[in-house]
Design a protein around this motif. Structure first.
Motif, PDB file in Angstrom:
ATOM      1  N   LEU A 122       7.736  -4.818 -14.530  1.00  0.00           N
ATOM      2  CA  LEU A 122       6.381  -4.231 -14.799  1.00  0.00           C
ATOM      3  C   LEU A 122       6.319  -3.119 -15.693  1.00  0.00           C
ATOM      4  O   LEU A 122       5.362  -2.654 -16.226  1.00  0.00           O
ATOM      5  CB  LEU A 122       5.593  -4.148 -13.566  1.00  0.00           C
ATOM      6  N   GLY A 123       7.554  -2.717 -15.938  1.00  0.00           N
ATOM      7  CA  GLY A 123       7.705  -1.392 -16.850  1.00  0.00           C
ATOM      8  C   GLY A 123       7.447   0.130 -16.208  1.00  0.00           C
ATOM      9  O   GLY A 123       7.188   0.950 -16.566  1.00  0.00           O
ATOM     10  N   ALA A 124       7.413   0.034 -14.628  1.00  0.00           N
ATOM     11  CA  ALA A 124       7.397   1.222 -13.878  1.00  0.00           C
ATOM     12  C   ALA A 124       8.701   2.259 -14.273  1.00  0.00           C
ATOM     13  O   ALA A 124       9.773   1.581 -13.956  1.00  0.00           O
ATOM     14  CB  ALA A 124       7.238   0.847 -12.523  1.00  0.00           C
ATOM     15  N   ARG A 125       8.142   3.427 -14.637  1.00  0.00           N
ATOM     16  CA  ARG A 125       9.552   4.282 -14.858  1.00  0.00           C
ATOM     17  C   ARG A 125       9.395   5.406 -14.009  1.00  0.00           C
ATOM     18  O   ARG A 125      10.206   6.219 -13.977  1.00  0.00           O
ATOM     19  CB  ARG A 125       9.555   4.667 -16.202  1.00  0.00           C
ATOM     20  N   GLY A 126       8.722   5.332 -12.953  1.00  0.00           N
ATOM     21  CA  GLY A 126       8.745   6.654 -11.953  1.00  0.00           C
ATOM     22  C   GLY A 126       7.773   6.241 -10.725  1.00  0.00           C
ATOM     23  O   GLY A 126       7.110   5.255 -10.647  1.00  0.00           O
ATOM     24  N   PHE A 127       7.663   7.215 -10.001  1.00  0.00           N
ATOM     25  CA  PHE A 127       6.563   6.942  -8.692  1.00  0.00           C
ATOM     26  C   PHE A 127       5.529   8.035  -8.762  1.00  0.00           C
ATOM     27  O   PHE A 127       5.879   9.184  -8.993  1.00  0.00           O
ATOM     28  CB  PHE A 127       7.562   7.053  -7.523  1.00  0.00           C
ATOM     29  N   PRO A 128       4.544   7.676  -8.467  1.00  0.00           N
ATOM     30  CA  PRO A 128       3.887   6.434  -8.568  1.00  0.00           C
ATOM     31  C   PRO A 128       3.717   5.716  -9.929  1.00  0.00           C
ATOM     32  O   PRO A 128       3.686   6.761 -10.830  1.00  0.00           O
ATOM     33  CB  PRO A 128       2.599   6.317  -7.911  1.00  0.00           C
ATOM     34  N   SER A 129       3.644   4.652 -10.000  1.00  0.00           N
ATOM     35  CA  SER A 129       3.300   3.967 -11.308  1.00  0.00           C
ATOM     36  C   SER A 129       1.976   2.942 -11.019  1.00  0.00           C
ATOM     37  O   SER A 129       2.105   2.123 -10.282  1.00  0.00           O
ATOM     38  CB  SER A 129       4.318   3.079 -12.224  1.00  0.00           C
ATOM     39  N   LEU A 130       0.876   3.317 -11.680  1.00  0.00           N
ATOM     40  CA  LEU A 130      -0.369   2.610 -11.552  1.00  0.00           C
ATOM     41  C   LEU A 130      -0.532   1.353 -12.843  1.00  0.00           C
ATOM     42  O   LEU A 130      -0.733   2.103 -14.060  1.00  0.00           O
ATOM     43  CB  LEU A 130      -1.578   3.496 -11.648  1.00  0.00           C
ATOM     44  N   ILE A 131      -0.419   0.243 -12.399  1.00  0.00           N
ATOM     45  CA  ILE A 131      -0.136  -0.738 -13.370  1.00  0.00           C
ATOM     46  C   ILE A 131      -1.597  -1.421 -13.332  1.00  0.00           C
ATOM     47  O   ILE A 131      -1.959  -2.117 -12.470  1.00  0.00           O
ATOM     48  CB  ILE A 131       0.720  -1.405 -13.169  1.00  0.00           C
ATOM     49  N   PHE A 132      -2.241  -1.497 -14.311  1.00  0.00           N
ATOM     50  CA  PHE A 132      -3.692  -2.369 -14.476  1.00  0.00           C
ATOM     51  C   PHE A 132      -3.392  -3.647 -15.491  1.00  0.00           C
ATOM     52  O   PHE A 132      -2.724  -3.653 -16.591  1.00  0.00           O
ATOM     53  CB  PHE A 132      -4.655  -1.405 -15.242  1.00  0.00           C
TER      54      PHE A 132
END
Length: 175
Positions: A122-132
């Protein structure tokens, strides 16, 4: 959404990042902070996109790690807010992914995927990542890091109303 709009969204979102987070919590404090999920239900990935399509909503994916102080801060200071919960429930189906747990799995694109791998896909590269995402699974934008309540409300209105499709975040903010 045009490529230019998407680039603008991705370039603008990092400007909304928070200052350093508050101190880390104990495990007992963390479990209390999960009470927000009663008011803002978390869906399974397997049903989230169908539910979003049926209810004409977008999908919001919260990628976190339990030990992450930024995640704890957003859970305590943003997700517990009644206005945030109302706006989230009105416009989004929420999915929560613990990217630190290889035992947690999700159904995504017809396959069972471990949470850390899903976060990466999903492309999360750190925490948190908020994805729409939209109801078809198309990526709208990602906000890496914690965000303050008012900025989060702005982003939820911008995406939730579909304004991102035909105007920049800056133009939306000026209204």
């Amino acid at each position: 959404m045009t490529t230019a709009s998407r680039c603008l969204l991705l370039l603008t979102l990092p400007l909304l990042l928070l200052a350093p987070p508050s101190n880390a919590q104990s495990d007992a404090d963390t479990s209390e902070s999960d009470a927000w999920t009663d008011a803002m239900p978390v869906s399974e990935m397997t049903t989230a996109f169908d539910t979003a399509a049926d209810e004409e909503k977008f999908v919001f994916i919260y990628v976190y790690a339990p030990w992450c102080p930024y995640c704890q801060r957003i859970e305590q200071e943003v997700y517990t807010d009644g206005d945030v919960q109302a706006l989230m429930n009105e416009h989004f189906v929420m999915v929560r992914v613990n990217a630190d747990d290889p035992e947690e799995t999700h159904q995504f694109e017809g396959k069972e995927v471990a949470a850390p791998d899903l976060a990466n896909r999903l492309g999360a590269r750190g925490f948190p990542s908020l994805i729409f995402m939209d109801e078809t699974g198309e990526h709208i934008g990602t906000l890496p890091g914690a965000v303050e309540r008012d900025d989060f409300m702005l982003l939820m209105r911008y995406v939730g109303t579909g304004a991102f499709r035909d105007q920049s975040l800056e133009a939306f903010t000026d209204e």
